[in-house]
Every structure is written in structure tokens, then in C-alpha cells.
Design a protein around this motif. Structure first.
Motif, PDB file in Angstrom:
ATOM      1  N   GLN A 250       0.811  -1.210   0.000  1.00 41.52           N
ATOM      2  CA  GLN A 250       0.000   0.000   0.000  1.00 41.52           C
ATOM      3  C   GLN A 250       0.852   1.270   0.000  1.00 41.52           C
ATOM      4  OE1 GLN A 250      -3.307  -0.131   2.715  1.00 41.52           O
ATOM      5  NE2 GLN A 250      -3.600  -2.305   2.390  1.00 41.52           N
ATOM      6  N   ASN A 251       2.155   1.127  -0.213  1.00 42.76           N
ATOM      7  CA  ASN A 251       3.075   2.265  -0.266  1.00 42.76           C
ATOM      8  C   ASN A 251       2.967   3.168   0.958  1.00 42.76           C
ATOM      9  OD1 ASN A 251       4.260   1.600  -2.792  1.00 42.76           O
ATOM     10  ND2 ASN A 251       2.417   2.378  -3.804  1.00 42.76           N
ATOM     11  N   ILE A 252       2.991   2.555   2.122  1.00 41.52           N
ATOM     12  CA  ILE A 252       2.903   3.293   3.385  1.00 41.52           C
ATOM     13  C   ILE A 252       4.267   3.207   4.076  1.00 41.52           C
ATOM     14  CG2 ILE A 252       1.793   3.362   5.660  1.00 41.52           C
ATOM     15  CD1 ILE A 252      -0.652   2.031   4.277  1.00 41.52           C
ATOM     16  N   THR A 253       4.781   4.318   4.515  1.00 40.72           N
ATOM     17  CA  THR A 253       6.061   4.321   5.223  1.00 40.72           C
ATOM     18  C   THR A 253       5.867   3.852   6.663  1.00 40.72           C
ATOM     19  OG1 THR A 253       5.798   6.593   6.006  1.00 40.72           O
ATOM     20  CG2 THR A 253       6.883   6.279   3.851  1.00 40.72           C
ATOM     21  N   GLN A 254       6.962   3.468   7.283  1.00 39.50           N
ATOM     22  CA  GLN A 254       6.905   3.116   8.700  1.00 39.50           C
ATOM     23  C   GLN A 254       6.410   4.302   9.519  1.00 39.50           C
ATOM     24  OE1 GLN A 254      10.807   1.772   9.834  1.00 39.50           O
ATOM     25  NE2 GLN A 254      10.388  -0.340   9.227  1.00 39.50           N
ATOM     26  N   LYS A 255       6.874   5.479   9.155  1.00 37.59           N
ATOM     27  CA  LYS A 255       6.480   6.694   9.879  1.00 37.59           C
ATOM     28  C   LYS A 255       4.974   6.929   9.780  1.00 37.59           C
ATOM     29  CE  LYS A 255       7.662  11.584  10.305  1.00 37.59           C
ATOM     30  NZ  LYS A 255       8.508  12.666   9.815  1.00 37.59           N
ATOM     31  N   ALA A 256       4.417   6.748   8.586  1.00 37.13           N
ATOM     32  CA  ALA A 256       2.977   6.955   8.396  1.00 37.13           C
ATOM     33  C   ALA A 256       2.169   5.912   9.167  1.00 37.13           C
ATOM     34  CB  ALA A 256       2.629   6.909   6.913  1.00 37.13           C
ATOM     35  N   LEU A 257       2.622   4.664   9.130  1.00 39.04           N
ATOM     36  CA  LEU A 257       1.915   3.614   9.867  1.00 39.04           C
ATOM     37  C   LEU A 257       1.993   3.880  11.366  1.00 39.04           C
ATOM     38  CD1 LEU A 257       0.319   0.994   9.888  1.00 39.04           C
ATOM     39  CD2 LEU A 257       2.500  -0.251   9.828  1.00 39.04           C
TER      40      LEU A 257
ATOM     41  N   CYS B  97       1.998   5.171  17.630  1.00 42.09           N
ATOM     42  CA  CYS B  97       3.237   4.719  18.247  1.00 42.09           C
ATOM     43  C   CYS B  97       4.382   5.417  17.514  1.00 42.09           C
ATOM     44  CB  CYS B  97       3.371   3.192  18.164  1.00 42.09           C
ATOM     45  SG  CYS B  97       3.499   2.519  16.507  1.00 42.09           S
ATOM     46  N   ASN B  98       5.611   5.017  17.740  1.00 37.93           N
ATOM     47  CA  ASN B  98       6.699   5.669  17.019  1.00 37.93           C
ATOM     48  C   ASN B  98       7.291   4.729  15.970  1.00 37.93           C
ATOM     49  OD1 ASN B  98       8.718   4.094  18.407  1.00 37.93           O
ATOM     50  ND2 ASN B  98       8.401   5.435  20.163  1.00 37.93           N
ATOM     51  N   GLN B  99       8.013   5.301  15.041  1.00 37.19           N
ATOM     52  CA  GLN B  99       8.558   4.543  13.923  1.00 37.19           C
ATOM     53  C   GLN B  99       9.484   3.419  14.392  1.00 37.19           C
ATOM     54  OE1 GLN B  99      10.810   6.794  11.064  1.00 37.19           O
ATOM     55  NE2 GLN B  99      11.489   4.949  10.016  1.00 37.19           N
ATOM     56  N   SER B 100      10.214   3.665  15.456  1.00 37.36           N
ATOM     57  CA  SER B 100      11.144   2.632  15.929  1.00 37.36           C
ATOM     58  C   SER B 100      10.398   1.367  16.354  1.00 37.36           C
ATOM     59  CB  SER B 100      12.020   3.156  17.067  1.00 37.36           C
ATOM     60  OG  SER B 100      11.260   3.419  18.213  1.00 37.36           O
ATOM     61  N   MET B 101       9.179   1.508  16.868  1.00 37.00           N
ATOM     62  CA  MET B 101       8.383   0.325  17.225  1.00 37.00           C
ATOM     63  C   MET B 101       8.046  -0.472  15.974  1.00 37.00           C
ATOM     64  SD  MET B 101       5.808   1.564  20.257  1.00 37.00           S
ATOM     65  CE  MET B 101       5.096  -0.049  20.487  1.00 37.00           C
ATOM     66  N   ILE B 102       7.636   0.216  14.911  1.00 33.71           N
ATOM     67  CA  ILE B 102       7.313  -0.462  13.655  1.00 33.71           C
ATOM     68  C   ILE B 102       8.546  -1.210  13.152  1.00 33.71           C
ATOM     69  CG2 ILE B 102       6.525  -0.190  11.270  1.00 33.71           C
ATOM     70  CD1 ILE B 102       4.363   0.599  13.298  1.00 33.71           C
ATOM     71  N   SER B 103       9.681  -0.552  13.175  1.00 35.97           N
ATOM     72  CA  SER B 103      10.935  -1.163  12.734  1.00 35.97           C
ATOM     73  C   SER B 103      11.273  -2.391  13.579  1.00 35.97           C
ATOM     74  CB  SER B 103      12.066  -0.149  12.807  1.00 35.97           C
ATOM     75  OG  SER B 103      13.287  -0.739  12.444  1.00 35.97           O
ATOM     76  N   GLN B 104      11.118  -2.286  14.877  1.00 37.75           N
ATOM     77  CA  GLN B 104      11.405  -3.412  15.765  1.00 37.75           C
ATOM     78  C   GLN B 104      10.474  -4.588  15.498  1.00 37.75           C
ATOM     79  OE1 GLN B 104      11.551  -2.097  19.851  1.00 37.75           O
ATOM     80  NE2 GLN B 104      13.054  -0.521  19.376  1.00 37.75           N
ATOM     81  N   TRP B 105       9.190  -4.306  15.263  1.00 31.61           N
ATOM     82  CA  TRP B 105       8.255  -5.383  14.929  1.00 31.61           C
ATOM     83  C   TRP B 105       8.651  -6.053  13.617  1.00 31.61           C
ATOM     84  CZ3 TRP B 105       3.429  -1.827  15.685  1.00 31.61           C
ATOM     85  CH2 TRP B 105       3.220  -1.592  17.037  1.00 31.61           C
TER      86      TRP B 105
END
Length: 81
Positions: free
Chosen positions: A13-20, A26-34
Motif C-alpha cells: 500500500q506504499n505506506i512508510t513506517q512513519k505513516a503507519l 506509536c513511534n517509527q522505531s516500534m514499527i521497525s522493531q516489529w
């Protein structure tokens, strides 16, 4: 499994970690860690993710296919005693 699934859905869906992260509050680092399997999300984040991507939590957790078919326990080599 969750991290792999959200990464696939996010990229489709062309969504960045930051947008999600903003959507999930939550913060982008959580998305990255997941996504990298460093940590697992709470039930609340799994629920929010499922609603946002319009999929089931079982799909996100690798328990069913996107079409709703359940994944058999033998796929995971699980035995019950």
C-alpha cells in the motif's frame, strides 16, 4: 510472523513506517522493531493494525491465509500431549 505481514501490507500500500506509526499511535522505531522481529506488539496494536489494513488478527499472526483459510498446525510442527 507479525512483522513480516505488516511489512508486506505496508509495502503493498506504499505506506512508510512513519505513516503507519502515526496511524497506530506509536513511534517509527516500534514499527521497525516489529518488522525486524526484535519485539512483539501488544494486543492493542495487533487490533489497530488489523483494522487499518482490513485483515484479521489471525492473518497478522500467521494463523490463517489472507482468504481466511486456517493454517494447519502441522505447518508449525506443533504436537499436543
Amino acid at each position: 510472523m507479525y512483522g513480516k505481514k505488516i511489512k508486506e501490507l505496508r509495502k503493498e500500500q506504499n505506506i512508510t513506517q512513519k505513516a503507519l506509526a502515526k496511524v497506530l499511535d506509536c513511534n517509527q522505531s516500534m514499527i521497525s522493531q516489529w518488522e525486524n522481529g526484535i519485539c512483539e506488539p501488544t494486543e492493542n496494536y495487533i487490533r489497530k493494525t488489523a483494522i487499518f489494513f482490513d485483515v484479521t488478527s489471525d492473518y497478522l499472526l500467521g494463523l490463517e491465509e489472507l482468504d481466511g483459510r486456517k493454517i494447519e498446525s502441522k505447518t508449525y510442527n506443533i504436537t499436543f500431549k
